[in-house]
Motif scaffolding. Structure first.
Motif, PDB file in Angstrom:
ATOM      1  N   TYR A 202      33.993  60.410  32.909  1.00  0.00           N
ATOM      2  CA  TYR A 202      35.274  59.799  32.570  1.00  0.00           C
ATOM      3  C   TYR A 202      36.051  59.394  33.816  1.00  0.00           C
ATOM      4  O   TYR A 202      36.712  58.352  33.834  1.00  0.00           O
ATOM      5  CB  TYR A 202      36.086  60.761  31.698  1.00  0.00           C
ATOM      6  N   ASP A 203      35.964  60.215  34.866  1.00  0.00           N
ATOM      7  CA  ASP A 203      36.639  59.864  36.113  1.00  0.00           C
ATOM      8  C   ASP A 203      36.059  58.577  36.700  1.00  0.00           C
ATOM      9  O   ASP A 203      36.797  57.699  37.179  1.00  0.00           O
ATOM     10  CB  ASP A 203      36.495  60.992  37.137  1.00  0.00           C
ATOM     11  N   SER A 204      34.729  58.464  36.667  1.00  0.00           N
ATOM     12  CA  SER A 204      34.077  57.285  37.224  1.00  0.00           C
ATOM     13  C   SER A 204      34.475  56.028  36.459  1.00  0.00           C
ATOM     14  O   SER A 204      34.795  54.997  37.052  1.00  0.00           O
ATOM     15  CB  SER A 204      32.557  57.452  37.185  1.00  0.00           C
ATOM     16  N   HIS A 205      34.471  56.114  35.130  1.00  0.00           N
ATOM     17  CA  HIS A 205      34.841  54.949  34.331  1.00  0.00           C
ATOM     18  C   HIS A 205      36.322  54.601  34.523  1.00  0.00           C
ATOM     19  O   HIS A 205      36.691  53.420  34.536  1.00  0.00           O
ATOM     20  CB  HIS A 205      34.535  55.195  32.853  1.00  0.00           C
ATOM     21  N   PHE A 206      37.168  55.597  34.672  1.00  0.00           N
ATOM     22  CA  PHE A 206      38.588  55.336  34.914  1.00  0.00           C
ATOM     23  C   PHE A 206      38.763  54.602  36.234  1.00  0.00           C
ATOM     24  O   PHE A 206      39.495  53.602  36.315  1.00  0.00           O
ATOM     25  CB  PHE A 206      39.372  56.645  34.934  1.00  0.00           C
ATOM     26  N   GLU A 207      38.104  55.074  37.287  1.00  0.00           N
ATOM     27  CA  GLU A 207      38.221  54.458  38.597  1.00  0.00           C
ATOM     28  C   GLU A 207      37.653  53.038  38.587  1.00  0.00           C
ATOM     29  O   GLU A 207      38.195  52.123  39.217  1.00  0.00           O
ATOM     30  CB  GLU A 207      37.501  55.305  39.645  1.00  0.00           C
ATOM     31  N   LEU A 208      36.545  52.872  37.844  1.00  0.00           N
ATOM     32  CA  LEU A 208      35.917  51.560  37.763  1.00  0.00           C
ATOM     33  C   LEU A 208      36.837  50.552  37.066  1.00  0.00           C
ATOM     34  O   LEU A 208      37.052  49.433  37.549  1.00  0.00           O
ATOM     35  CB  LEU A 208      34.591  51.674  37.013  1.00  0.00           C
ATOM     36  N   LYS A 209      37.409  50.944  35.930  1.00  0.00           N
ATOM     37  CA  LYS A 209      38.315  50.049  35.212  1.00  0.00           C
ATOM     38  C   LYS A 209      39.573  49.761  36.036  1.00  0.00           C
ATOM     39  O   LYS A 209      40.063  48.631  36.054  1.00  0.00           O
ATOM     40  CB  LYS A 209      38.692  50.663  33.862  1.00  0.00           C
ATOM     41  N   ARG A 210      40.067  50.775  36.723  1.00  0.00           N
ATOM     42  CA  ARG A 210      41.263  50.594  37.554  1.00  0.00           C
ATOM     43  C   ARG A 210      40.989  49.573  38.659  1.00  0.00           C
ATOM     44  O   ARG A 210      41.833  48.721  38.953  1.00  0.00           O
ATOM     45  CB  ARG A 210      41.675  51.929  38.168  1.00  0.00           C
ATOM     46  N   ARG A 211      39.797  49.643  39.239  1.00  0.00           N
ATOM     47  CA  ARG A 211      39.443  48.724  40.325  1.00  0.00           C
ATOM     48  C   ARG A 211      39.371  47.286  39.815  1.00  0.00           C
ATOM     49  O   ARG A 211      39.819  46.343  40.482  1.00  0.00           O
ATOM     50  CB  ARG A 211      38.094  49.134  40.949  1.00  0.00           C
ATOM     51  N   ILE A 212      38.801  47.096  38.612  1.00  0.00           N
ATOM     52  CA  ILE A 212      38.685  45.751  38.037  1.00  0.00           C
ATOM     53  C   ILE A 212      40.062  45.226  37.653  1.00  0.00           C
ATOM     54  O   ILE A 212      40.395  44.064  37.909  1.00  0.00           O
ATOM     55  CB  ILE A 212      37.754  45.765  36.816  1.00  0.00           C
ATOM     56  N   GLU A 213      40.863  46.063  37.020  1.00  0.00           N
ATOM     57  CA  GLU A 213      42.211  45.647  36.609  1.00  0.00           C
ATOM     58  C   GLU A 213      43.048  45.270  37.824  1.00  0.00           C
ATOM     59  O   GLU A 213      43.855  44.336  37.783  1.00  0.00           O
ATOM     60  CB  GLU A 213      42.881  46.773  35.820  1.00  0.00           C
ATOM     61  N   PHE A 214      42.869  45.999  38.909  1.00  0.00           N
ATOM     62  CA  PHE A 214      43.576  45.705  40.142  1.00  0.00           C
ATOM     63  C   PHE A 214      43.177  44.302  40.649  1.00  0.00           C
ATOM     64  O   PHE A 214      44.027  43.515  41.086  1.00  0.00           O
ATOM     65  CB  PHE A 214      43.247  46.751  41.199  1.00  0.00           C
ATOM     66  N   ALA A 215      41.885  43.985  40.570  1.00  0.00           N
ATOM     67  CA  ALA A 215      41.398  42.671  41.007  1.00  0.00           C
ATOM     68  C   ALA A 215      41.980  41.569  40.126  1.00  0.00           C
ATOM     69  O   ALA A 215      42.390  40.515  40.620  1.00  0.00           O
ATOM     70  CB  ALA A 215      39.885  42.646  40.977  1.00  0.00           C
ATOM     71  N   ILE A 216      42.019  41.810  38.819  1.00  0.00           N
ATOM     72  CA  ILE A 216      42.558  40.812  37.890  1.00  0.00           C
ATOM     73  C   ILE A 216      44.028  40.534  38.175  1.00  0.00           C
ATOM     74  O   ILE A 216      44.478  39.391  38.174  1.00  0.00           O
ATOM     75  CB  ILE A 216      42.380  41.280  36.431  1.00  0.00           C
ATOM     76  N   GLN A 217      44.803  41.596  38.438  1.00  0.00           N
ATOM     77  CA  GLN A 217      46.236  41.451  38.687  1.00  0.00           C
ATOM     78  C   GLN A 217      46.513  40.589  39.906  1.00  0.00           C
ATOM     79  O   GLN A 217      47.554  39.942  40.003  1.00  0.00           O
ATOM     80  CB  GLN A 217      46.878  42.832  38.900  1.00  0.00           C
ATOM     81  N   ASN A 218      45.580  40.588  40.849  1.00  0.00           N
ATOM     82  CA  ASN A 218      45.841  39.919  42.116  1.00  0.00           C
ATOM     83  C   ASN A 218      45.102  38.590  42.267  1.00  0.00           C
ATOM     84  O   ASN A 218      45.002  38.054  43.372  1.00  0.00           O
ATOM     85  CB  ASN A 218      45.483  40.862  43.273  1.00  0.00           C
ATOM     86  N   LEU A 219      44.581  38.062  41.161  1.00  0.00           N
ATOM     87  CA  LEU A 219      43.975  36.737  41.207  1.00  0.00           C
ATOM     88  C   LEU A 219      45.074  35.673  41.156  1.00  0.00           C
ATOM     89  O   LEU A 219      46.103  35.873  40.548  1.00  0.00           O
ATOM     90  CB  LEU A 219      43.029  36.561  40.021  1.00  0.00           C
TER      91      LEU A 219
END
Length: 219
Positions: A202-219
């Protein structure tokens, strides 16, 4: 690129943000680094962001704002920096949808990047990369490939305003491979068996989704 010309998504300038950080440092009796991080998190709407990460993403956004001028302006303006392939917002959103379903798989693998020194560091976004990366066997190759594209782009951002800037898009891939930036290889994986009370999945999936969402926010 002069960072004093950059603006946060909130509309505040980097210059003003620095002044606010100095005031916050005195008011809360914290270090300047802590104050800068808090200011960046507020104006980027991201609770995990550091000041350095924010500046890199503002540089990225500024570069691509320049690239998205109208056709006439693009014909007149010569683009000096051509980054390697960058996933589009749609690519990221489709990728995020895959990751959100990935946790429902019945078979997982654990992948430890070759560059844990980077991932464990305090700078350059290190804490925003999942390690270990725990994903389904069926999606492992896709997820590793997308994260590597994101890592390569972050590395290229770090070359801006340096003597290596002219290598971006031509030789930067080889430089990235020799760097300490996170690199994921689906072949470097081990079977992952989730145990009761084991939160790694669950920690890995949380970090993975957070990283993608962060990329989306900054496009």
């Amino acid at each position: 690129m002069n960072i004093t010309d950059l603006f946060f998504p909130s509309g505040i300038s980097v210059t003003r943000a620095k002044k606010d950080a100095n005031k916050l440092k005195k008011a809360q009796n914290i270090t300047l680094t802590e104050a800068l991080n808090l200011v960046a998190q507020e104006h980027m709407s991201s609770p995990e962001l550091t000041w350095d990460q924010a500046i890199e993403h503002l540089k990225y956004r500024d570069v691509f704002d320049d690239d998205n001028q109208d056709d006439d302006e693009q014909d007149e303006a010569e683009v000096s920096v051509e980054f390697s392939h960058i996933p589009s917002k749609q690519d990221f959103e489709e990728f995020l949808a895959v990751v959100e379903q990935d946790i429902n798989s019945e078979s997982f693998v654990s992948i430890t990047p070759e560059n844990d020194v980077y991932i464990e560091s305090d700078g350059n976004g290190g804490k925003m990369w999942p390690s270990p990366l725990v994903v389904s066997e069926s999606n492992a190759e896709l997820i590793c490939d997308m994260l590597n594209q994101m890592s390569l782009f972050d590395f290229e951002l770090g070359l801006l305003d340096t003597e290596f800037e002219e290598l971006i898009g031509s030789e930067s891939y080889d430089l990235w491979q020799d760097s300490n930036y996170p690199q994921y290889d689906s072949y470097n994986s081990e079977k992952f068996e989730e145990n009761e009370g084991d939160d790694q999945l669950y920690d890995s999936h949380f970090e993975l989704k957070r990283r993608i969402e962060f990329a989306i926010q900054n496009l």
